[in-house]
Design a protein around this motif. Sequence first.
Motif, short mmCIF file in Angstrom:
data_model
loop_
_atom_site.label_atom_id
_atom_site.label_comp_id
_atom_site.label_asym_id
_atom_site.label_seq_id
_atom_site.Cartn_x
_atom_site.Cartn_y
_atom_site.Cartn_z
N TRP A 94 0.82 -1.20 0.00
CA TRP A 94 0.00 0.00 0.00
C TRP A 94 0.87 1.26 0.00
O TRP A 94 0.61 2.20 -0.74
N ARG A 95 1.90 1.29 0.83
CA ARG A 95 2.77 2.48 0.88
C ARG A 95 3.46 2.71 -0.45
O ARG A 95 3.57 3.85 -0.92
N ARG A 96 3.91 1.64 -1.08
CA ARG A 96 4.58 1.76 -2.37
C ARG A 96 3.60 2.25 -3.45
O ARG A 96 3.89 3.18 -4.19
N HIS A 97 2.42 1.65 -3.51
CA HIS A 97 1.41 2.05 -4.50
C HIS A 97 0.97 3.49 -4.28
O HIS A 97 0.80 4.25 -5.25
N TYR B 136 2.95 10.44 -7.09
CA TYR B 136 3.82 10.98 -8.13
C TYR B 136 3.04 11.22 -9.43
O TYR B 136 3.22 12.24 -10.09
N LEU B 137 2.20 10.26 -9.78
CA LEU B 137 1.36 10.44 -10.97
C LEU B 137 0.44 11.64 -10.82
O LEU B 137 0.25 12.41 -11.76
N LEU B 138 -0.14 11.80 -9.63
CA LEU B 138 -1.00 12.96 -9.39
C LEU B 138 -0.22 14.26 -9.54
O LEU B 138 -0.75 15.25 -10.07
N ALA B 139 1.02 14.28 -9.09
CA ALA B 139 1.85 15.48 -9.25
C ALA B 139 2.06 15.77 -10.74
O ALA B 139 1.99 16.94 -11.17
N GLU C 197 -18.26 20.77 -19.39
CA GLU C 197 -17.32 21.72 -20.00
C GLU C 197 -15.95 21.68 -19.32
O GLU C 197 -14.96 22.12 -19.90
N HIS C 198 -15.88 21.14 -18.10
CA HIS C 198 -14.62 21.07 -17.36
C HIS C 198 -14.09 19.65 -17.21
O HIS C 198 -12.89 19.48 -16.96
N LEU C 199 -14.94 18.65 -17.30
CA LEU C 199 -14.55 17.26 -17.02
C LEU C 199 -15.00 16.33 -18.14
O LEU C 199 -16.00 16.58 -18.81
N SER C 200 -14.28 15.25 -18.30
CA SER C 200 -14.61 14.22 -19.27
C SER C 200 -14.80 12.89 -18.54
O SER C 200 -13.91 12.45 -17.82
N ILE C 201 -15.94 12.26 -18.75
CA ILE C 201 -16.22 11.01 -18.05
C ILE C 201 -15.25 9.91 -18.45
O ILE C 201 -14.87 9.07 -17.64
N VAL C 202 -14.82 9.92 -19.71
CA VAL C 202 -13.87 8.90 -20.18
C VAL C 202 -12.56 8.98 -19.39
O VAL C 202 -12.03 7.97 -18.93
N TRP C 203 -12.04 10.19 -19.20
CA TRP C 203 -10.78 10.36 -18.50
C TRP C 203 -10.93 10.15 -17.00
O TRP C 203 -9.97 9.75 -16.32
N ILE C 204 -12.12 10.39 -16.48
CA ILE C 204 -12.35 10.06 -15.06
C ILE C 204 -12.28 8.55 -14.88
O ILE C 204 -11.68 8.06 -13.91
N VAL C 205 -12.86 7.80 -15.81
CA VAL C 205 -12.79 6.33 -15.72
C VAL C 205 -11.34 5.86 -15.86
O VAL C 205 -10.91 4.95 -15.14
N VAL C 206 -10.58 6.48 -16.75
CA VAL C 206 -9.16 6.14 -16.87
C VAL C 206 -8.44 6.42 -15.55
O VAL C 206 -7.63 5.61 -15.09
N GLY C 207 -8.75 7.55 -14.92
CA GLY C 207 -8.17 7.86 -13.63
C GLY C 207 -8.56 6.86 -12.56
O GLY C 207 -7.75 6.50 -11.71
N LEU C 208 -9.81 6.42 -12.60
CA LEU C 208 -10.26 5.39 -11.65
C LEU C 208 -9.46 4.10 -11.79
O LEU C 208 -9.17 3.42 -10.81
N MET C 209 -9.08 3.77 -13.00
CA MET C 209 -8.35 2.54 -13.26
C MET C 209 -6.85 2.67 -13.01
O MET C 209 -6.14 1.67 -12.99
N THR C 210 -6.38 3.88 -12.78
CA THR C 210 -4.94 4.11 -12.58
C THR C 210 -4.40 3.29 -11.42
O THR C 210 -3.32 2.71 -11.52
#
Length: 125
Positions: free
Chosen positions: A8-11, A17-20, A93-106
């Motif tokens: 968990w700490r490693r992940h 880092y990805l969020l940064a 206009e500010h968010l894309s559901i496709v990229w939110i799903v990609v973020g969920l899978m990150t």
Amino acid sequence: MNELQQHWRRHKSYILYLLALYVLGWGFSSYEKIFLSLIIGTIVGLFNTWTLIRRVERLGRAVILGRRVVSLGMLSRMAAATLGAIFALRYPEHLSIVWIVVGLMTSYVVIMIDFFFQKNKEEER
């Protein structure tokens, strides 16, 4: 520290880092919509992973003590993902559901990549 906590700490550090990187992309590129969606999706995915880790630890303690555990919290994780989708639908206009799903899978992609790196490290020993 047990093995689950080490993972968990490693992940968590990899995802932070990805969020940064996503924040830098959001601030300095012309793809604000994509990066903001990735940020929200990844934060929700990180929350879901943290919730799952907590529930798995609770399940382990319950098994040791001979007690029952009701669930691993699938409904709360699904509700968090749905909340991210609702944000995307509310603010298209500010968010894309496709990229939110990609973020969920990150989180899951990071877990798989880390697994392969750790497996290769084990084989080298």
